[in-house]
Design an enzyme around this catalytic site. Sequence first.
Site, PDB file in Angstrom:
ATOM      1  N   TYR A  26       0.798  -1.233   0.000  1.00  0.00           N
ATOM      2  CA  TYR A  26       0.000   0.000   0.000  1.00  0.00           C
ATOM      3  C   TYR A  26       0.829   1.280   0.000  1.00  0.00           C
ATOM      4  O   TYR A  26       0.265   2.377  -0.009  1.00  0.00           O
ATOM      5  CB  TYR A  26      -0.942  -0.014   1.217  1.00  0.00           C
ATOM      6  N   HIS A 103      -7.669  -0.009  -6.656  1.00  0.00           N
ATOM      7  CA  HIS A 103      -6.913  -0.670  -5.587  1.00  0.00           C
ATOM      8  C   HIS A 103      -5.459  -0.245  -5.694  1.00  0.00           C
ATOM      9  O   HIS A 103      -4.885  -0.261  -6.795  1.00  0.00           O
ATOM     10  CB  HIS A 103      -7.024  -2.192  -5.678  1.00  0.00           C
TER      11      HIS A 103
HETATM   12  C1  DQA Z   1      -7.120  -2.718  -1.327  1.00  0.00           C
HETATM   13  C2  DQA Z   1      -6.978  -4.228  -1.560  1.00  0.00           C
HETATM   14  C3  DQA Z   1      -7.892  -5.014  -0.640  1.00  0.00           C
HETATM   15  O1  DQA Z   1      -7.752  -6.399  -0.878  1.00  0.00           O
HETATM   16  C4  DQA Z   1      -7.544  -4.727   0.795  1.00  0.00           C
HETATM   17  O2  DQA Z   1      -8.428  -5.423   1.655  1.00  0.00           O
HETATM   18  C5  DQA Z   1      -7.498  -3.275   1.115  1.00  0.00           C
HETATM   19  C6  DQA Z   1      -6.929  -2.362   0.136  1.00  0.00           C
HETATM   20  C7  DQA Z   1      -6.086  -1.922  -2.137  1.00  0.00           C
HETATM   21  O3  DQA Z   1      -6.241  -0.713  -2.253  1.00  0.00           O
HETATM   22  O4  DQA Z   1      -5.120  -2.517  -2.650  1.00  0.00           O
HETATM   23  O5  DQA Z   1      -7.861  -2.860   2.207  1.00  0.00           O
HETATM   24  O6  DQA Z   1      -8.407  -2.320  -1.736  1.00  0.00           O
END
Ligand code: DQA
Length: 147
Positions: A26, A103
């Site tokens: 992230y 994402h």
């Molecule tokens: C997410 C990916 C999801 O699987 C995860 O649960 C998140 C963040 C992303 O931004 O990569 O909380 O949405």
Amino acid sequence: MNSRNRIEIMHGVNLDQLGRRPAEHYGALTLDQLEQKIEGWSHELGLTVRFFRSNSEGSFVEHLHRLADVADAVILNPGAWTHYAWAIRDALEIADLPSVEVHLSDVSARESWRQVSVLEGVVSDVVSGQGPEGYNAALQLLAAKLK
Ligand code: DQA
């Protein structure tokens, strides 16, 4: 400037914890810092953004219910809800707006449960695995769509 230019940016569960979550997936930005970047990109594109964040699925759903009157399109990252929260899919269908699912991480290359999205078929586009830049890509997709 575009007359249809109001973009709602919606962050779901645990996204308010960015900066404390695994950086390999992230990155290091906090959600405040990410929103500042999104604000800058939106200005360059002549778009107006508004932000919503919640850890409550009910609040997220109710916000989607109200969206059609106040936004022209929506970018949403529902976090883990993406993978199982069918009520969010139904609410997005009710909102009936152009939408991009974003994402930060590449969900297609992670655990099998993350490779499923309840939003499939309802969102106009998906941007995954581009980190913060993915929001810029999503804004560009919507700017082109709203022209
Ligand atoms: C997410 C990916 C999801 O699987 C995860 O649960 C998140 C963040 C992303 O931004 O990569 O909380 O949405």
